[in-house]
Design an enzyme around this catalytic site. Structure first.
Site, PDB file in Angstrom:
ATOM      1  N   ASN A   8       0.866  -1.183   0.000  1.00 28.12           N
ATOM      2  CA  ASN A   8       0.000   0.000   0.000  1.00 28.12           C
ATOM      3  C   ASN A   8       0.901   1.230   0.000  1.00 28.12           C
ATOM      4  OD1 ASN A   8      -1.822   2.036   0.507  1.00 28.12           O
ATOM      5  ND2 ASN A   8      -2.330   1.358   2.590  1.00 28.12           N
TER       6      ASN A   8
ATOM      7  N   LYS B  53       0.139   4.249  -0.315  1.00 28.63           N
ATOM      8  CA  LYS B  53      -0.524   5.443   0.246  1.00 28.63           C
ATOM      9  C   LYS B  53      -0.252   6.656  -0.674  1.00 28.63           C
ATOM     10  CE  LYS B  53      -0.240   3.307   4.733  1.00 28.63           C
ATOM     11  NZ  LYS B  53      -0.173   3.433   6.179  1.00 28.63           N
TER      12      LYS B  53
ATOM     13  N   GLU C 176      -5.262  -4.768  10.657  1.00 27.95           N
ATOM     14  CA  GLU C 176      -4.236  -3.756  10.875  1.00 27.95           C
ATOM     15  C   GLU C 176      -4.549  -2.992  12.156  1.00 27.95           C
ATOM     16  OE1 GLU C 176      -2.333  -2.663   6.798  1.00 27.95           O
ATOM     17  OE2 GLU C 176      -4.040  -1.346   7.154  1.00 27.95           O
TER      18      GLU C 176
ATOM     19  N   GLY D  24       2.523   2.474  10.749  1.00 25.77           N
ATOM     20  CA  GLY D  24       3.479   3.563  10.571  1.00 25.77           C
ATOM     21  C   GLY D  24       4.161   4.001  11.858  1.00 25.77           C
TER      22      GLY D  24
ATOM     23  N   GLU E 228      -6.958   4.803   7.770  1.00 30.70           N
ATOM     24  CA  GLU E 228      -6.762   6.224   7.436  1.00 30.70           C
ATOM     25  C   GLU E 228      -7.994   6.774   6.724  1.00 30.70           C
ATOM     26  OE1 GLU E 228      -3.008   5.680   5.430  1.00 30.70           O
ATOM     27  OE2 GLU E 228      -2.106   5.123   7.348  1.00 30.70           O
TER      28      GLU E 228
ATOM     29  N   HIS F 128      -9.493   1.136   4.852  1.00 29.56           N
ATOM     30  CA  HIS F 128      -8.235   1.375   5.563  1.00 29.56           C
ATOM     31  C   HIS F 128      -8.495   2.343   6.713  1.00 29.56           C
ATOM     32  CE1 HIS F 128      -4.188   2.654   6.506  1.00 29.56           C
ATOM     33  NE2 HIS F 128      -3.781   1.545   5.910  1.00 29.56           N
TER      34      HIS F 128
ATOM     35  N   SER G  54       3.511  -1.874  10.448  1.00 27.26           N
ATOM     36  CA  SER G  54       4.962  -1.950  10.669  1.00 27.26           C
ATOM     37  C   SER G  54       5.551  -3.324  10.376  1.00 27.26           C
ATOM     38  CB  SER G  54       5.309  -1.498  12.099  1.00 27.26           C
ATOM     39  OG  SER G  54       4.903  -0.163  12.294  1.00 27.26           O
TER      40      SER G  54
HETATM   41  P1  PGA Z   1       2.830   0.423   7.660  1.00 24.67           P
HETATM   42  O1  PGA Z   1       1.364   0.592   7.044  1.00 24.67           O
HETATM   43  O2  PGA Z   1       3.391  -0.870   7.109  1.00 24.67           O
HETATM   44  O3  PGA Z   1       3.604   1.636   7.192  1.00 24.67           O
HETATM   45  O4  PGA Z   1       2.686   0.367   9.140  1.00 24.67           O
HETATM   46  C1  PGA Z   1       0.515  -0.503   6.834  1.00 24.67           C
HETATM   47  C2  PGA Z   1      -0.788  -0.017   6.229  1.00 24.67           C
HETATM   48  O5  PGA Z   1      -1.301   1.021   6.663  1.00 24.67           O
HETATM   49  O6  PGA Z   1      -1.355  -0.657   5.311  1.00 24.67           O
END
Ligand code: PGA
Length: 250
Positions: free
Chosen positions: A9, A11, A168, A174, A98, A96, A213
């Site tokens: 992803n 983003k 997640e 992140g 976000e 997601h 992460s």
């Molecule tokens: P990350 O994000 O690996 O940077 O923690 C995962 C995601 O939001 O899909």
């Protein structure tokens, strides 16, 4: 056998030239991808057509990061599921955290997006996961169950068979904080049990990915867990070496 999946992803990262370079980096090492692992990349909308051309003939599939909750028409700034199919997408990430947090996506919105994605032949990668305060209050099972019930329980078996789930935990996205493999496995097993309660044996066929992460140094331990079928990778998918490192961590 459930499908093993590693999805990147991206983003809101990379310009088009940077995106091209990243795809070239992944393609140059695609012979390292195990034959039973489906690799997926989800670049920004602006990169999709170009990514599709570059990925032609490879074993890497294309995903979008979101789609509109309406089929077509006067919805300025939105991109429909049918447009994504015409740009070469096979998958779409839905729900997601976000999107839920910053763009107010609710289960009602996601039910519409899910229906449109499936109607158009896209395979949704449906994200669920609790926030830190929800975990600290011991509510993580309840939160995840509600996210599953409200959006997936209205589907029929044929539809659910095309859905991939990504667990997640919001506190791990992140942040550099990964859920332990025990914490992740516990929720993955719970998600599968929740699905089995409604859909029976089909639950065994659904791929459930871990996200938050995930990196080459922890992927192997996570992917070794019984109910973890792969990963949805954010930050580490922006470096070909790390992304491939995760894809070879089974
Ligand atoms: P990350 O994000 O690996 O940077 O923690 C995962 C995601 O939001 O899909």
């Amino acid at each position: 056998m459930r499908k093993k999946i590693v999805a990147g992803n991206w983003k809101m990262n990379t310009t088009i030239p940077e995106g091209k370079e990243l795809i070239d980096g992944i393609l140059s090492r695609q012979n390292e991808i195990p034959s039973d692992v489906q690799l997926i990349i989800a670049p920004p909308f602006t990169h999709l057509s170009l990514a599709y051309e570059k990925l032609a003939g490879s074993r890497i599939a294309l995903s979008a990061q979101n789609c509109a909750d309406q089929a077509k028409g006067a919805y300025t700034g939105e991109v429909s599921a049918s447009m994504l199919v015409s740009a070469g997408c096979a998958y779409v990430i839905l729900g997601h955290s976000e999107r839920r947090e910053y763009y107010g996506e609710t289960s009602a919105t996601l039910v519409r997006k899910m229906a449109l994605a499936l109607e158009n032949g896209l395979k949704p990668i449906y994200c669920v996961g609790e926030k830190l305060e929800e975990r600290e209050a011991g509510r993580h099972f309840e939160v995840v169950r509600t996210q599953i019930e409200e959006v997936l329980f209205g589907l029929n078996e044929e539809q659910l068979a095309n859905v991939v789930i990504a667990y997640e935990p919001v506190w791990a996205i992140g942040t550099g904080k990964t859920a332990t493999s025990e914490q992740a496995q516990e929720i993955h097993a719970f998600i599968r049990k929740t699905l089995a309660g409604k859909f029976g044996a089909l639950a065994e066929e659904i791929s459930i990915l871990y996200g938050g992460s995930c990196k080459p140094s922890n992927a192997r331990e996570l992917f070794a867990c019984k109910d973890i079928d792969g990963g949805l990778i954010g930050g580490a998918s922006l470096k070909a070496e790390d992304f491939l490192g995760i894809a070879t961590s089974y």
